[in-house]
Design an enzyme around this catalytic site. Sequence first.
Site, short mmCIF file in Angstrom:
data_model
loop_
_atom_site.label_atom_id
_atom_site.label_comp_id
_atom_site.label_asym_id
_atom_site.label_seq_id
_atom_site.Cartn_x
_atom_site.Cartn_y
_atom_site.Cartn_z
CD GLU A 1 -3.08 -1.03 0.45
OE1 GLU A 1 -3.39 0.12 0.10
OE2 GLU A 1 -3.73 -2.04 0.12
CB CYS B 1 -1.74 7.40 1.57
SG CYS B 1 -3.24 6.63 2.17
#
Length: 481
Positions: free
Chosen positions: A227, A261
């Site tokens: 990720e 993010c």
Amino acid sequence: MSSPPIAVAPTAMEAAAARIRAMLEAQRAAFLRAGAPALQARRADLQKLADAVRRNTNRLAAAISADFGNRSRHETELAEVFPVLASIRHARRHLARWMRPKRVSVGIELMPARARILYQPVGVVGIISPWNYPFQLAVMPLVAALAAGNRVMLKPSELTPRTAEFLAGLLAGLFPAEQITTVLGDAEVGAAFARLPFDHLFFTGSTAVGRKVMQAAAENLTPVTLELGGKSPCIVADDAALPEAVASIMHGKLLNAGQTCVAPDYVLLPKHRLEEFVALAVATTQKFYPTLAANPDYTSIVDDRHCRRLAQYAAEAKAGGTRVVEIDPNRGARPDTRKIAPTLLIEPPDNLLVMREEIFGPVLPIKTYHGLNEAIDYINARPRPLALYYFGADRGKRDEVLRRTISGGAAVNATLFQFAVERLPFGGIGASGLGAYHGEFGFQTFSHRKGVFLQSRIDLTRLLRPPFGRVVNLMLKFLNR
Ligand code: NAD
């Protein structure tokens, strides 16, 4: 005459690596002994975790805030506690269905045999997590791994040490070390951790470190989920309702002071809407955050290194003649609070650092385009982003952007909320990551899907065995029809 061998004492790092390897071996032995936990045990573990999170929210919020300098209490509850509790609720509700073996058809050729898919825990899972949401990004993968019946070793970020200690204590109080262990340490410990022969390694962090993690895992053929980050673009179309679009973009950008993010990294906007956008961005930001330094709602930057990095973006832009709009309503973004004023960079050239690196802070470059094709080409000429945001009313144009760009996820007339839907897969593609989790996707990520064929007593496949003759020829005519 040969000299006697010299005993070399292991370095501290070698000793630490040996300790964490022993933890993995203990967890694996326990997994092999006990096998896959039953549904009720998994649901009870998840409930235990949820109860502890609720009981300890104050301690958690204090630890994160101390790590950041200031982390908004509301942001911690909204973006750390809520997603974790929601993922536990969702997993508990649907776990029975996820775990149930799935019957699949064998096809007319192999009837009347049957086939099913069994979901098995893979064994021991390693999770490496970053500092920006230091609780949620450690615990959401943990929830998925536990739901799938695995044992877990967690390595949180060293940049948020109080939260890491809090997590280690919380988990040690709830679960035996043979089920869940936390390994504290820096990048070197992370590297030793990634070299262990886990059954799955789940990494959240930067693209550069993700590359190293995948290399280390390859040595053991350990499957990885990565990720990662990157520059998530935000396209504002000609027909977007600008006040709503700007509010959503500035909210997405300034949550956790941009250290998110899936934050919109930069904006692409039709040229004739630029000044309206800038004016709205300034007004909206001042409404969200009337002050900065003493405002508990505005989160600090995690450390001095990141402050310097972010300050350098604006400095380089200014030096090159780019227009820089610092939205600093009370002139109060004092360096001792590590709060950086929200900053707009208007039409920065692409060679600036700010246009080449993931920003991860409250700095928003705004670039203009002529025609949607130019915006799409700009995005497609760069690494595939984790998120893409589109603002506009026309469905045809929206669908065109979604069809012609490839990103981990996307949101339309919104930012961030694709993350909050448990039924959507969350993950990147290319430089923004590999694999996905959340909800059933997380359960599947941490499960082995075992395909099982069950022969019937009426076994027609025996007709396919040698010696070959008329019957097989007839069968082949049917099979290869
Ligand atoms: P980072 O890559 O520097 O560190 C992440 C973790 O990896 C830390 O625990 C660190 O100790 C460990 N680590 C460092 N070197 C290692 C090595 N060689 N081997 C194994 N582990 C190692 O990332 P960060 O600065 O903590 O986090 C910010 C980055 O994470 C940003 O790029 C952001 O976009 C990304 N991110 C992605 C997501 C997502 O869900 N896709 C979520 C949050 C953050």
